[in-house]
Each structure stands twice: as C-alpha cells, then as structure tokens.
Design a protein around this motif. Structure first.
Motif, PDB file in Angstrom:
ATOM      1  N   GLY A 145       0.814  -1.203   0.000  1.00 37.32           N
ATOM      2  CA  GLY A 145       0.000   0.000   0.000  1.00 37.32           C
ATOM      3  C   GLY A 145       0.842   1.244   0.000  1.00 37.32           C
ATOM      4  O   GLY A 145       2.024   1.225  -0.338  1.00 37.32           O
ATOM      5  N   GLY A 146       0.210   2.334   0.401  1.00 40.57           N
ATOM      6  CA  GLY A 146       0.890   3.617   0.419  1.00 40.57           C
ATOM      7  C   GLY A 146      -0.122   4.724   0.259  1.00 40.57           C
ATOM      8  O   GLY A 146      -1.333   4.495   0.278  1.00 40.57           O
ATOM      9  N   ARG A 147       0.410   5.931   0.090  1.00 37.58           N
ATOM     10  CA  ARG A 147      -0.476   7.070  -0.114  1.00 37.58           C
ATOM     11  C   ARG A 147      -0.291   7.639  -1.518  1.00 37.58           C
ATOM     12  O   ARG A 147       0.831   7.674  -2.047  1.00 37.58           O
ATOM     13  CB  ARG A 147      -0.266   8.154   0.933  1.00 37.58           C
ATOM     14  N   SER A 148      -1.393   8.036  -2.150  1.00 42.73           N
ATOM     15  CA  SER A 148      -1.392   8.719  -3.438  1.00 42.73           C
ATOM     16  C   SER A 148      -0.618   7.927  -4.502  1.00 42.73           C
ATOM     17  O   SER A 148      -0.991   6.810  -4.829  1.00 42.73           O
ATOM     18  CB  SER A 148      -0.848  10.142  -3.262  1.00 42.73           C
ATOM     19  N   SER A 149       0.491   8.475  -4.999  1.00 44.00           N
ATOM     20  CA  SER A 149       1.282   7.764  -6.007  1.00 44.00           C
ATOM     21  C   SER A 149       1.722   6.392  -5.498  1.00 44.00           C
ATOM     22  O   SER A 149       1.724   5.403  -6.254  1.00 44.00           O
ATOM     23  CB  SER A 149       2.507   8.595  -6.388  1.00 44.00           C
ATOM     24  N   GLY A 150       2.081   6.314  -4.222  1.00 44.46           N
ATOM     25  CA  GLY A 150       2.495   5.033  -3.652  1.00 44.46           C
ATOM     26  C   GLY A 150       1.380   4.013  -3.663  1.00 44.46           C
ATOM     27  O   GLY A 150       1.623   2.814  -3.846  1.00 44.46           O
ATOM     28  N   ALA A 151       0.144   4.477  -3.463  1.00 41.59           N
ATOM     29  CA  ALA A 151      -0.999   3.572  -3.534  1.00 41.59           C
ATOM     30  C   ALA A 151      -1.185   3.054  -4.954  1.00 41.59           C
ATOM     31  O   ALA A 151      -1.512   1.873  -5.169  1.00 41.59           O
ATOM     32  CB  ALA A 151      -2.260   4.294  -3.058  1.00 41.59           C
ATOM     33  N   ARG A 152      -0.979   3.911  -5.937  1.00 37.45           N
ATOM     34  CA  ARG A 152      -1.112   3.480  -7.330  1.00 37.45           C
ATOM     35  C   ARG A 152      -0.059   2.419  -7.681  1.00 37.45           C
ATOM     36  O   ARG A 152      -0.372   1.417  -8.322  1.00 37.45           O
ATOM     37  CB  ARG A 152      -0.961   4.681  -8.269  1.00 37.45           C
ATOM     38  N   VAL A 153       1.168   2.649  -7.260  1.00 36.23           N
ATOM     39  CA  VAL A 153       2.231   1.669  -7.510  1.00 36.23           C
ATOM     40  C   VAL A 153       1.866   0.330  -6.873  1.00 36.23           C
ATOM     41  O   VAL A 153       1.994  -0.737  -7.496  1.00 36.23           O
ATOM     42  CB  VAL A 153       3.574   2.174  -6.963  1.00 36.23           C
TER      43      VAL A 153
END
Length: 214
Positions: free
Chosen positions: A103-111
C-alpha cells in the motif's frame, strides 16, 4: 525502533525504514510515499504507529528518485520496477511472514495496486488514492484498483483528486473534512486501516497480542 537500510534496484538505491512489532508478526505491510513527499507523511507515520503494536511488521519504502534528492516523480514503469525489486528483497528477508500486504499514499498507492498481483500480495491499503488529476474526472485511474485482491481505500471527502467507488473486493472509507494529505486526523485514518486488517486476520487488536491471549 526504526531501522533504515539501503537496497539496490534497477532504478537506483531505495531506502527501507523497517519497524517490527515486539512479538510475533501477523503480517508484513509495505508502504510507499506520495509523488513529491516522503515516508514521514502524517498518515503513513500514524499507520505505522497503530499497526506495529497490532503485530504488523511495517516497512516504508523511499523510491530511488527521492533517495537521489529529486521531487519530480519517476515514470510509472520505473516506479513499478523499483518497487517490485524491493518487494522481492523483502520476500527474501522475511520468507515466513503469514501475509504480505502492500500500500501507500497517493502515487504510492497506485504503484502498490499496479504491482500487487505480481509481487504476491494478499491485500492492498490505498490512502488518498488519486482517482483522477484535479479537475479532470475523465482521466480516471479506477482501473488500477481492479486487482481482484481485498483492497481498502481511505480518502477525504474534500480530496480534489476524487474518491473511487466501492465494489467487491474494494472497500472505500470516506473521511469527513479531509483533503488529499489526510492531515486532519491521521490517527483516525490509521484506526480505520488497523480495524480492517484485524477483520481480515492480518493484525491483532492493540492490547490483544499473542502474549495476552488465553
């Protein structure tokens, strides 16, 4: 206590900030940062602080372009390539974790969404998923959430990047008053994630770790 190591990827070195629980590990949660930000974003730190006491081994990944001091993000393919290499190394280091979550936030979530199947993830945590560029709803990225894996999306109702629609197996939680940075109540956002992890057997409830069970 945070432990930072450097890992080589095809796109340059990445940093891994690892925070292990005191007791047995229930899952490994790997988190990526936003496009121009870092792993110390309030929502990522709050999630780390809530997940570790619940038995989750949390690793926050700094992409190579940020390690090199650049704010402009690398192309999507480069981000995915570096992330996939990092996940392969984490699989080598932690071969016995019960579940791998990305997971992640924003761009990190997309990756994380784009690569979830390839890295063998069991589920996805997407904070502030940027459904579309601000003011451009026709450029939807909703297809990236179609991983077929259990996915939790947590977005603010004032996020100019939009809010995705829910649908099996994607759960969407909308946080009132929050914008894209999710800075208003990061502790509350983290609690939403840990509750979801617990419901799926990927986290203990704080204060209910293995040592406290009958």
């Amino acid at each position: 206590m945070r432990h930072r190591v450097q890992v080589e990827t095809p796109r340059g070195p990445a940093w891994l900030d690892t925070d292990p629980p005191i007791g047995p590990v229930t899952s490994l949660l790997v988190l990526g940062h936003g496009a121009g930000g870092g792993v110390d974003a309030p929502d990522l730190v709050a999630l780390r602080d809530a997940a570790v006491p619940a038995g989750v081994l949390v690793v926050r990944v700094t992409q190579p372009y940020r390690v090199a001091g650049r704010r402009a993000p690398a192309p999507a393919g480069h981000l995915d390539e570096a992330w996939t290499a990092v996940l392969a190394e984490l699989r080598r280091i932690h071969p016995a974790v019960p579940a791998l979550l990305v997971g992640g936030r924003s761009s990190g979530a997309r990756v994380a969404c784009r690569t979830a199947r390839a890295v063998g993830a069991s589920g996805v945590v997407a904070l502030a998923f940027p459904l579309h560029p601000p003011g451009r709803p026709e450029r939807s990225r909703a297809a990236e959430l179609d991983t077929g894996l259990p996915t939790l999306v947590v977005n603010g109702d004032r996020d100019p990047f939009g809010v995705p629609d829910a649908g099996p197996p994607v759960r969407v939680v909308v946080r009132p008053g929050e914008r894209h940075d999710l800075r208003g109540d990061p502790t509350g956002t983290a609690a939403v994630v840990v509750d979801w992890l617990h419901a799926r057997g990927w986290a203990d409830r704080p204060g209910d770790g293995p040592a406290d069970r009958p």
